[in-house]
Design a protein around this motif. Structure first.
Motif, PDB file in Angstrom:
ATOM      1  N   TYR A   1       0.840  -1.138  -0.085  1.00 25.21           N
ATOM      2  CA  TYR A   1      -0.064  -0.015   0.000  1.00 25.21           C
ATOM      3  C   TYR A   1       1.018   1.308  -0.217  1.00 25.21           C
ATOM      4  O   TYR A   1       0.693   2.186  -0.832  1.00 25.21           O
TER       5      TYR A   1
ATOM      6  N   TYR B   1      -8.847   3.325   6.425  1.00 25.27           N
ATOM      7  CA  TYR B   1      -8.499   2.052   6.937  1.00 25.27           C
ATOM      8  C   TYR B   1      -9.624   1.589   7.426  1.00 25.27           C
ATOM      9  O   TYR B   1     -10.475   1.765   8.287  1.00 25.27           O
TER      10      TYR B   1
ATOM     11  N   ASP C   1      -8.589  -5.414   7.504  1.00 22.98           N
ATOM     12  CA  ASP C   1      -7.301  -4.940   7.533  1.00 22.98           C
ATOM     13  C   ASP C   1      -6.850  -4.543   6.243  1.00 22.98           C
ATOM     14  O   ASP C   1      -6.019  -4.954   5.437  1.00 22.98           O
TER      15      ASP C   1
ATOM     16  N   TRP D   1      -6.634  -0.999   3.618  1.00 23.18           N
ATOM     17  CA  TRP D   1      -6.624   0.321   3.067  1.00 23.18           C
ATOM     18  C   TRP D   1      -7.506   0.649   2.001  1.00 23.18           C
ATOM     19  O   TRP D   1      -7.410  -0.170   1.094  1.00 23.18           O
TER      20      TRP D   1
END
Length: 131
Positions: free
Chosen positions: A16, A36, A41, A43
């Motif tokens: 990311y 987020y 978990d 993004w």
């Protein structure tokens, strides 16, 4: 059904932070929102192009790599229109991005080239023929 334009393209990345830097700093896309999602978990980064179209950049743990070479079925590449291909090539090269030689589309006369994002997703720059 009469779609009017592309709203967004969604990309899942392997790293990311690396992809965020590439799309914001190298390609210069504007951040609209960054979220987020703890339950996943994951993004999600919403990036805007000047015409209003967006790219959604996602991270998902354990996402499998995308087969690209030889060319796989599905989305072939993502193309961006530019006004000055030579200037954009210089900026990409200065940022350490490898760019293929410029070609001319035999049907449209447009100049274009390809390069890849950090995960190897094929990206294209197109400079439409003037006149």
């Amino acid at each position: 059904m009469t779609p009017r334009r592309i709203h967004h393209a969604a990309i899942i990345c392997s790293d990311y932070a690396r992809s965020k830097r590439f799309y914001t700093e190298v390609l210069g896309l504007r951040v609209v929102a960054e979220t987020y999602r703890a339950a996943r978990d994951s993004w999600k980064l919403d990036l805007a192009l000047p015409d209003g179209a967006q790219i959604e950049l996602f991270s998902f743990p354990g996402a499998p790599p995308r087969p690209s070479w030889p060319e796989a079925q599905g989305l072939r590449h993502l193309a961006f229109v530019v006004d000055n291909l030579d200037a954009e090539l210089a900026a990409l090269t200065a940022a350490g991005v490898e760019v293929e030689p410029v070609r001319v589309d035999e049907l449209t006369g447009a100049r274009y080239t390809f390069f890849a994002d950090p995960d190897g997703l094929p990206l294209e720059l197109v400079e439409p023929r003037q006149g």
